[in-house]
Motif scaffolding. Sequence first.
Motif, PDB file in Angstrom:
ATOM      1  N   VAL A  85       0.995  -1.470   0.372  1.00 18.95           N
ATOM      2  CA  VAL A  85       0.115   0.197   0.081  1.00 18.95           C
ATOM      3  C   VAL A  85       1.134   1.366  -0.056  1.00 18.95           C
ATOM      4  N   GLY A  86       2.081   1.162   0.956  1.00 21.45           N
ATOM      5  CA  GLY A  86       3.345   2.791   0.543  1.00 21.45           C
ATOM      6  C   GLY A  86       3.651   2.819  -0.505  1.00 21.45           C
ATOM      7  N   LEU A  87       3.658   1.602  -1.463  1.00 24.43           N
ATOM      8  CA  LEU A  87       4.448   1.646  -3.088  1.00 24.43           C
ATOM      9  C   LEU A  87       3.675   2.410  -3.872  1.00 24.43           C
ATOM     10  N   PHE A  88       1.849   1.816  -3.287  1.00 21.20           N
ATOM     11  CA  PHE A  88       1.027   2.783  -4.309  1.00 21.20           C
ATOM     12  C   PHE A  88       0.693   3.747  -3.695  1.00 21.20           C
ATOM     13  N   ILE A  89       0.689   4.432  -2.630  1.00 24.42           N
ATOM     14  CA  ILE A  89       0.736   6.239  -2.366  1.00 24.42           C
ATOM     15  C   ILE A  89       1.949   6.536  -2.881  1.00 24.42           C
ATOM     16  N   PHE A  90       3.536   5.891  -2.859  1.00 18.83           N
ATOM     17  CA  PHE A  90       4.141   6.516  -3.288  1.00 18.83           C
ATOM     18  C   PHE A  90       4.132   6.635  -5.001  1.00 18.83           C
ATOM     19  N   TYR A  91       3.695   6.104  -5.793  1.00 16.95           N
ATOM     20  CA  TYR A  91       3.361   6.155  -7.313  1.00 16.95           C
ATOM     21  C   TYR A  91       2.683   6.947  -7.442  1.00 16.95           C
ATOM     22  N   ILE A  92       1.631   6.947  -6.578  1.00 20.89           N
ATOM     23  CA  ILE A  92       0.925   8.491  -6.695  1.00 20.89           C
ATOM     24  C   ILE A  92       1.774   9.372  -6.635  1.00 20.89           C
ATOM     25  N   VAL A  93       2.137   9.748  -5.415  1.00 17.73           N
ATOM     26  CA  VAL A  93       2.767  11.130  -4.437  1.00 17.73           C
ATOM     27  C   VAL A  93       4.106  11.105  -6.488  1.00 17.73           C
ATOM     28  N   ALA A  94       4.973  10.548  -6.823  1.00 15.18           N
ATOM     29  CA  ALA A  94       5.572  10.492  -7.802  1.00 15.18           C
ATOM     30  C   ALA A  94       4.800  10.520  -9.122  1.00 15.18           C
ATOM     31  N   PHE A 131       5.380   3.384   5.431  1.00 20.55           N
ATOM     32  CA  PHE A 131       4.291   3.573   4.419  1.00 20.55           C
ATOM     33  C   PHE A 131       3.379   5.037   5.325  1.00 20.55           C
ATOM     34  N   LEU A 132       4.003   5.709   6.791  1.00 15.68           N
ATOM     35  CA  LEU A 132       3.256   6.752   6.912  1.00 15.68           C
ATOM     36  C   LEU A 132       4.486   7.922   6.652  1.00 15.68           C
ATOM     37  N   LEU A 133       5.811   7.876   6.439  1.00 19.50           N
ATOM     38  CA  LEU A 133       6.355   8.537   5.395  1.00 19.50           C
ATOM     39  C   LEU A 133       5.799   9.098   4.275  1.00 19.50           C
ATOM     40  N   VAL A 134       5.025   8.125   3.236  1.00 18.20           N
ATOM     41  CA  VAL A 134       4.742   8.457   2.215  1.00 18.20           C
ATOM     42  C   VAL A 134       3.313   9.542   2.773  1.00 18.20           C
ATOM     43  N   ILE A 135       2.460   8.771   3.034  1.00 17.75           N
ATOM     44  CA  ILE A 135       1.408   9.416   4.036  1.00 17.75           C
ATOM     45  C   ILE A 135       1.519  11.076   3.758  1.00 17.75           C
ATOM     46  N   ALA A 136       2.769  11.698   4.795  1.00  9.80           N
ATOM     47  CA  ALA A 136       3.290  12.857   5.326  1.00  9.80           C
ATOM     48  C   ALA A 136       3.256  12.740   3.531  1.00  9.80           C
TER      49      ALA A 136
END
Length: 188
Positions: A85-94, A131-136
């Motif tokens: 899930v963290g990878l997915f959110i990382f992709y959204i931000v990137a 995960f939390l870092l990417v969310i932040a």
Amino acid sequence: KKEYWILAGILLFGLILRLYAIPEMQLATDEDFTLKFADEIRQGMYENVLRDPSPPGYYFVVAALRGISESVVFLRVVTVLISIVGLFIFYIVARKILGERTGLVALFLLAINPLHLIYSRHLRNYALLTFLLVIACFFLYQFLFEKKERALYYLFFTYALMFYTNFFSLFLVASHGIVLAFAFFKKK
């Protein structure tokens, strides 16, 4: 759309890499401490947990998960899922920052990163912290570039969760503080 198929393929590949041989993995010493502290929390004994130099947040998460299943494999799979899930959110931000193609390349590079692979299977706070870092970063982006004021509240809530997970999150919070300060002074 082609992008979504590539995204799904990278996430599936990352999941397979992370799940590979999980049942055969042996516990490392620090993972034993995680399980010990989680079990002490479940028994209402907090003395050793509070003496540990790491914040207790992750131990409480593991204690709750051990209420569902005592299986180490189960705990590792949950950690892997948090990582995915963290990878997915990382992709959204990137993707928002760098564009679709570069976002996919960045996701692929993180999905196959050896350190990310190792720590996304480890029963320590690293996958949750990442995960939390990417969310932040996601909430910071929303606040600064999409002008969503509510994102600032979510950002500070995420910071609090990060502090209860790992003290090294202070470095990200400090860097975000610098970015917010520049954004504030740029407005004036």
